[in-house]
Design a protein around this motif. Sequence first.
Motif, PDB file in Angstrom:
ATOM      1  N   ASP A 157      63.472 -42.336   9.390  1.00 51.63           N
ATOM      2  CA  ASP A 157      62.603 -41.248   8.940  1.00 51.63           C
ATOM      3  C   ASP A 157      62.293 -40.296  10.092  1.00 51.63           C
ATOM      4  O   ASP A 157      62.511 -40.613  11.253  1.00 51.63           O
ATOM      5  CB  ASP A 157      61.272 -41.812   8.416  1.00 51.63           C
ATOM      6  CG  ASP A 157      61.462 -42.780   7.267  1.00 51.63           C
ATOM      7  OD1 ASP A 157      62.129 -42.410   6.292  1.00 51.63           O
ATOM      8  OD2 ASP A 157      60.943 -43.900   7.355  1.00 51.63           O
ATOM      9  N   LYS A 158      61.745 -39.154   9.725  1.00 55.64           N
ATOM     10  CA  LYS A 158      61.293 -38.195  10.719  1.00 55.64           C
ATOM     11  C   LYS A 158      59.767 -38.124  10.649  1.00 55.64           C
ATOM     12  O   LYS A 158      59.197 -38.040   9.562  1.00 55.64           O
ATOM     13  CB  LYS A 158      61.888 -36.811  10.434  1.00 55.64           C
ATOM     14  CG  LYS A 158      61.531 -35.790  11.473  1.00 55.64           C
ATOM     15  CD  LYS A 158      62.203 -34.463  11.191  1.00 55.64           C
ATOM     16  CE  LYS A 158      61.751 -33.467  12.246  1.00 55.64           C
ATOM     17  NZ  LYS A 158      62.128 -32.108  11.895  1.00 55.64           N
ATOM     18  N   LYS A 169      56.497 -36.431  10.557  1.00 52.86           N
ATOM     19  CA  LYS A 169      56.026 -35.087  10.220  1.00 52.86           C
ATOM     20  C   LYS A 169      54.704 -34.794  10.921  1.00 52.86           C
ATOM     21  O   LYS A 169      54.515 -33.730  11.499  1.00 52.86           O
ATOM     22  CB  LYS A 169      55.857 -34.983   8.704  1.00 52.86           C
ATOM     23  CG  LYS A 169      55.416 -33.641   8.202  1.00 52.86           C
ATOM     24  CD  LYS A 169      55.369 -33.654   6.679  1.00 52.86           C
ATOM     25  CE  LYS A 169      54.826 -32.363   6.131  1.00 52.86           C
ATOM     26  NZ  LYS A 169      54.704 -32.414   4.667  1.00 52.86           N
ATOM     27  N   ALA A 170      53.762 -35.744  10.841  1.00 53.12           N
ATOM     28  CA  ALA A 170      52.442 -35.555  11.452  1.00 53.12           C
ATOM     29  C   ALA A 170      51.780 -36.916  11.668  1.00 53.12           C
ATOM     30  O   ALA A 170      52.090 -37.885  10.978  1.00 53.12           O
ATOM     31  CB  ALA A 170      51.563 -34.699  10.546  1.00 53.12           C
ATOM     32  N   SER A 228      52.806 -32.537  15.810  1.00 49.64           N
ATOM     33  CA  SER A 228      51.622 -32.407  14.962  1.00 49.64           C
ATOM     34  C   SER A 228      50.759 -33.671  15.034  1.00 49.64           C
ATOM     35  O   SER A 228      51.066 -34.687  14.399  1.00 49.64           O
ATOM     36  CB  SER A 228      52.039 -32.146  13.511  1.00 49.64           C
ATOM     37  OG  SER A 228      50.894 -32.019  12.707  1.00 49.64           O
ATOM     38  N   ASP A 262      52.520 -39.557   8.755  1.00 44.14           N
ATOM     39  CA  ASP A 262      53.145 -38.889   7.629  1.00 44.14           C
ATOM     40  C   ASP A 262      54.618 -38.671   7.971  1.00 44.14           C
ATOM     41  O   ASP A 262      54.937 -38.134   9.036  1.00 44.14           O
ATOM     42  CB  ASP A 262      52.438 -37.542   7.379  1.00 44.14           C
ATOM     43  CG  ASP A 262      52.907 -36.848   6.126  1.00 44.14           C
ATOM     44  OD1 ASP A 262      53.636 -37.454   5.322  1.00 44.14           O
ATOM     45  OD2 ASP A 262      52.528 -35.674   5.934  1.00 44.14           O
ATOM     46  N   THR A 314      58.766 -37.593   6.832  1.00 43.50           N
ATOM     47  CA  THR A 314      59.676 -36.889   5.935  1.00 43.50           C
ATOM     48  C   THR A 314      60.956 -37.695   5.924  1.00 43.50           C
ATOM     49  O   THR A 314      61.435 -38.127   6.961  1.00 43.50           O
ATOM     50  CB  THR A 314      59.962 -35.456   6.407  1.00 43.50           C
ATOM     51  OG1 THR A 314      60.470 -35.487   7.728  1.00 43.50           O
ATOM     52  CG2 THR A 314      58.720 -34.603   6.367  1.00 43.50           C
TER      53      THR A 314
END
Length: 177
Positions: free
Chosen positions: A68-69, A71-72, A117, A174, A176
Motif C-alpha cells: 500500500d501507499k 496517504k496520511a 501528510s 490512512d 491508498t
Amino acid sequence: MTSIIRLMMSLAFYGVLTSHAQDVETATAKMVGAEQSAPIFFDPGVKALSEEEKNEIKAFFTDLRTSDKVKAVQVLAWGDREYPEKEEKASKKQVDLAEARAAEIKKYLQDDLKISSVQTHNMAERPSKFSEILKTKDYKVKSSAEATGAAPTKGKTGIFEEMGRATTALLLVDLTK
C-alpha cells in the motif's frame, strides 16, 4: 503446580488485555477513516523517541509500503497522564510533553520516513468548545478515540490501569491501495 496455574492465568489475562487494546485501536482507526494503527511507547517524562521505537515505527511502515501507499498519518500523543475528564484541564507540563512527543513523531515520520501528510492531536487536552461546535478534525479524532476506549479517562483505565494511555502515542494510518 499453583505457580503454573497462576502463570497460565496471568498469560491469559495479558492476552485478553492485549487483544482489547488492539481492538480499540482498530475501531478508532476505522472511525476516523484510517486502515491501520500502531502504538508508540515512551518512558515517563521522556519526549524523544528511543532507537527501539524508531526501529519499530520504521518496520511498521516498511511492511505497509510493500502493498500500500501511505496517504496520511494522524498522531495522537499523550503526556504522562490519561485523557482529561470533561471539564478537567491538564497542567501546562502535561500539554507541553504531549505536544513535544507529537512533534518528535511528526518530525521522524516526515524527515526520516518521507511521509508528507502528518497531523497531530494533543491528547493531554480536550477539544475546545469552539472545536466541538464546528466539529473540527481534532474534535472528531478525540471523540472517536474516547468513544472506542482508546482514550480512556483516569476513571476508565481498568482496575490495574491496564487500558491506560499515559506515556503513549497512537498512529492512525490512512492508505491508498
